[in-house]
Write a protein that holds these residues in place. Structure first.
Motif, PDB file in Angstrom:
ATOM      1  N   ARG A  36      -9.174 -20.175 -33.203  1.00  0.00           N
ATOM      2  CA  ARG A  36      -8.175 -20.438 -31.544  1.00  0.00           C
ATOM      3  C   ARG A  36      -9.030 -21.412 -31.126  1.00  0.00           C
ATOM      4  O   ARG A  36      -9.264 -21.212 -29.685  1.00  0.00           O
ATOM      5  CB  ARG A  36      -7.684 -19.392 -31.243  1.00  0.00           C
ATOM      6  CG  ARG A  36      -6.692 -18.574 -32.503  1.00  0.00           C
ATOM      7  CD  ARG A  36      -6.216 -17.341 -31.394  1.00  0.00           C
ATOM      8  NE  ARG A  36      -4.677 -17.501 -32.593  1.00  0.00           N
ATOM      9  CZ  ARG A  36      -3.644 -18.146 -32.696  1.00  0.00           C
ATOM     10  NH1 ARG A  36      -2.797 -19.462 -31.680  1.00  0.00           N
ATOM     11  NH2 ARG A  36      -2.183 -17.369 -33.075  1.00  0.00           N
ATOM     12  N   TRP A  93      -0.931 -27.924 -37.143  1.00  0.00           N
ATOM     13  CA  TRP A  93      -1.192 -27.530 -36.140  1.00  0.00           C
ATOM     14  C   TRP A  93      -0.470 -27.810 -34.944  1.00  0.00           C
ATOM     15  O   TRP A  93      -0.243 -27.181 -33.847  1.00  0.00           O
ATOM     16  CB  TRP A  93      -2.605 -26.873 -36.133  1.00  0.00           C
ATOM     17  CG  TRP A  93      -2.928 -25.686 -34.924  1.00  0.00           C
ATOM     18  CD1 TRP A  93      -2.807 -24.851 -34.638  1.00  0.00           C
ATOM     19  CD2 TRP A  93      -3.898 -26.549 -33.318  1.00  0.00           C
ATOM     20  NE1 TRP A  93      -3.425 -24.367 -33.395  1.00  0.00           N
ATOM     21  CE2 TRP A  93      -3.955 -25.091 -32.593  1.00  0.00           C
ATOM     22  CE3 TRP A  93      -3.286 -27.536 -32.832  1.00  0.00           C
ATOM     23  CZ2 TRP A  93      -4.229 -24.849 -31.762  1.00  0.00           C
ATOM     24  CZ3 TRP A  93      -4.690 -27.547 -31.242  1.00  0.00           C
ATOM     25  CH2 TRP A  93      -4.508 -26.578 -31.095  1.00  0.00           C
ATOM     26  N   GLU A 113       1.988 -26.627 -31.914  1.00  0.00           N
ATOM     27  CA  GLU A 113       1.330 -26.155 -30.899  1.00  0.00           C
ATOM     28  C   GLU A 113       2.124 -27.096 -29.833  1.00  0.00           C
ATOM     29  O   GLU A 113       2.713 -26.244 -28.499  1.00  0.00           O
ATOM     30  CB  GLU A 113      -0.591 -26.287 -31.041  1.00  0.00           C
ATOM     31  CG  GLU A 113      -0.571 -26.426 -29.277  1.00  0.00           C
ATOM     32  CD  GLU A 113      -0.541 -24.766 -29.051  1.00  0.00           C
ATOM     33  OE1 GLU A 113      -0.841 -24.274 -27.403  1.00  0.00           O
ATOM     34  OE2 GLU A 113      -0.181 -24.185 -29.786  1.00  0.00           O
TER      35      GLU A 113
END
Length: 722
Positions: A477, A532, A536
């Motif tokens: 992350r 991602w 996100e």
């Protein structure tokens, strides 16, 4: 003592074994008395062994004591060996043995059961010959073994001389090998049938000639020297030469030449055995080609290239010479094979090989090392720049369409170049460096070439390190999205934002997208990264919604690799997961996507638009899209690339391009966004053209999600004042 078996109960074999067991003491005591009792012992032997045939006139009979010394020698032995009775008696039997009979056994005393066999012995003249040997033990009156009677005769020939001549002649005539016999003057006196089959010369045509009728003129002087050496030497000469048939055809042959001498040792004849080894040579050549050459193009393969380059580099070390290795990565071969079939792709590769070979010098090497990769080795150049000249020639050879069957096929190439001795003096390093340069050249939009530099190698290592760390960043992350506002040039209000990926490295700090995005594209990580980013962005929009922040449309960049038939389903899943409306997302694509199968791309775009998503064309004007195709795509927004904004309003060309883009977009009823706006002058010029929105540092760089939300809460606006 020897065994004392009764004579009437013994057989000759039993007596022989008894004699062999006699003790040294008994042999010593007998000593000189043995000679006086030979006649009596001989009679006893005959009585024990049974009736024996009398010795033939030419059968040698010798008698030995148990120590192996001669004490009997008849006239036939004198004639057979050449030693008189006086010369032989008292000698040890070993004086008749050949020099190489050194196995430690005395056959006359220590033979196998049965009492007979064949042995090699030496005459007084030194000649060694074979004999038939028969042994019979001698015992005295007491039954003790006293010696050995040995009969020796020349083995009978199984064939008569006449039969032998006929048999040998038959063997020679039926042999698969050609036989050529010459006399002392090198005139042919005899040949066999195989000679005629191999050479085409009948006996009548060959006899009386010299072997020169088979010679080709190549290396003949050397061959004659070898033949004459064989005629004077004791050993035959063997080798491979090229012969000539009667019809003029040359053929490889295996040849053995031997000399024949008379009893006085003078040369009387030579005989030659020859075999046609064309089939073997052809098979050997085929195996060599399979091992060293590409089966499709016939060019050297990687193994042969290594061999030739190793030799060239060894010479370069001695002479301080220069050369270069060019790796050519041919484009579109895979796509052509998928579309038109593997056979067409193979024919295309063969044609490419011919074109490249024709563009090189004879001294240069061209190899095919794998599917669509060729290597050119320039074994002699004066300076580095000459490799660039050759690279230009190779690219020019592939510039025109190549006709294969009914297809006119266009290919291109990227060329990587390493130079020796500057970049290295071993094949593996030069190939690796040129390959690195070719991979770097793949990033160019046009076919071209690149020279290897050490910094390329360092960049390649850095590339691999970044790829590994980027994979870890996804799991740890370390990635985050920043948002750059889009501002209306009419109201000055924020009307949207572009979500931009950022990487906060624990050691390097903030890593630029210009560094890691190309790595992600090349490694395939861009698919995971793109997924991602989309998820996100949807998560953050949902979080803003829950926090009561009214969000405008957020633009998300899509890689061309993400644009497949499953894209709509993946986007729909992300929207559903976070409860985001399609109208809240804009998808930004680049022009490079538009040249990939237009019909398929349009179908996917239409599906996305039908879902309620908006599409924007990013970096417009930097790619290769056709304006004729542009009107077919369901695009609602055009973004003017920052490279055309930076020169506004001073650069005339930039002004003309910006004006043309705005005019075209207005005609197509598309919204226009200018990227990279940093000055008031640029803003005013674009506003005057009728541009709809701007994005750039004049208003704000990309900021974290919290900062962007704060801008919206505060109602931050763009000021049009001077």
């Amino acid at each position: 003592m020897c065994s004392t078996m009764a004579p009437e109960a013994s057989q000759p074999d039993a007596l022989l074994h008894a004699c062999l067991a006699l003790s040294r003491q008994a042999r010593t005591q007998r000593g000189a008395a043995l000679a006086r009792t030979l006649d009596r012992l001989d009679a006893a032997l005959r009585g024990l062994a049974g009736p024996a045939a009398p010795a033939a006139p030419d059968e040698a009979v010798i008698e030995l004591d148990l120590a192996g010394y001669l004490c009997g020698w008849n006239g036939a032995a004198e004639r057979l060996f050449g030693y008189t009775r006086e010369e032989a008696l008292g000698q040890h039997i070993l004086f008749l043995y050949a020099d190489d009979d050194d196995d430690g056994k005395i056959a006359e005393l220590f033979a196998d059961a049965g009492g007979a066999g064949e042995v090699r012995r030496r005459k007084k003249s030194g000649a060694v010959f074979w004999l038939r040997l028969t042994r019979t033990p001698i015992v005295d009156a007491a039954g003790d073994c006293a010696g050995m009677a040995v009969r020796l005769s020349v083995p009978r020939e199984p064939l008569s001389e006449q039969d032998k001549v006929r048999l040998h002649a038959r063997i020679v005539e039926d042999s698969d090998q050609g036989v050529l016999i010459t006399d002392a003057d090198e005139r042919i006196v005899s040949v066999n049938g195989a000679f005629t089959r191999i050479t085409g010369y009948a006996p009548a045509e060959a006899i009386g000639q010299t072997p020169d009728l088979l010679r080709t003129g190549r290396h003949d002087a050397d061959l004659r020297a070898r033949v004459r050496a064989a005629m004077t030497a004791r050993e035959p000469w063997r080798g491979e030469i090229v012969g000539r048939r009667k019809n003029g055809e040359l053929f490889p042959q295996s040849l053995t030449i031997s000399a024949v001498r008379d009893e006085a040792g003078r040369l009387s004849h030579t005989f030659s055995l020859l075999s046609d080894i064309s089939v073997h040579k052809d098979a050997e050549a085929r195996m060599q080609r399979m091992a060293n050459y590409d089966s499709l193009t016939g060019l050297p393969n990687r193994f042969q290239l290594n061999q030739l380059m190793t030799q060239a580099l060894a010479g370069a070390r001695r002479s301080a010479g220069h050369g270069a290795l060019l790796v050519l990565d041919i484009g579109r071969i895979g796509a052509i094979g998928d579309t038109l079939g593997a056979e067409t792709a193979d024919q295309l590769l063969v044609a490419i090989g011919r074109l490249l070979r024709a563009a090189l010098r004879d001294a240069d090497i061209l190899a095919r090392v794998e599917g669509h990769k060729f290597v050119a080795a320039l074994l002699g150049i004066d300076k580095r720049e000459h490799a660039a000249i050759v690279a230009h020639k190779l690219l020019a050879a592939l510039a025109a369409p190549i006709l294969v069957d009914a297809h006119s096929l266009q290919v291109g190439a990227r060329i990587g170049i390493s130079v020796y001795p500057e970049d290295g003096l071993d094949v593996a390093s030069l190939f690796r460096y040129a390959d690195v340069a070719a991979a770097k050249a793949q990033q160019q939009t046009e076919p071209g070439y690149l020279f290897y530099r050490e910094e390329m190698n360092q960049r390649a290592k850095e590339h691999l390190r970044l790829e590994s760390e980027l994979r870890q960043a996804l799991a740890a992350r370390q990635l985050q999205l920043h948002y750059q506002p889009k501002v209306s040039l009419r109201s000055g209000r924020i009307v949207g934002a572009e979500a931009l990926l950022r990487w906060q490295h624990p050691l390097r700090g903030m890593v630029s997208p210009g560094v890691f995005i190309p790595v992600a594209e090349e490694s395939g990580l861009v698919l995971e990264l793109g997924g991602w980013v989309l998820d996100e962005a949807c998560r953050q929009i949902g979080a803003w919604r829950d926090a009561g922040v009214a969000m405008p449309t957020i633009a998300v960049n899509l890689s061309a690799r993400q644009f497949d038939g499953q894209l709509p389903a993946r986007i729909a899943a992300a929207l559903d997961r976070h409860g985001v409306l399609p109208q809240q997302i804009m998808l930004e694509i680049t022009e490079s996507l538009l040249v990939r199968g237009a019909e398929q791309v349009i179908a996917i775009m239409n599906e996305l638009v039908a879902m309620g998503l908006a599409l924007a064309l990013d970096d417009f004007g930097t790619g290769y899209s056709s304006l004729a195709y542009l009107k077919k795509f369901p695009i609602s927004t055009l973004k003017i690339d920052r490279s055309f904004v930076v020169g506004l309003p001073q650069e005339e060309n930039d002004c003309a391009i910006a004006r043309a883009i705005v005019t075209m977009a207005q005609q197509l009823r598309q919204e226009i966004v200018a990227e990279g706006v940093e000055t008031v002058e640029q803003m005013r010029f674009l506003r005057g053209l009728g541009c709809d929105q701007l994005q750039g540092y004049l208003f704000s760089p990309a900021v974290p999600a919290a900062d962007f939300a704060q801008m919206l809460r505060e109602g931050r606006r763009l000021s049009f004042a001077a």
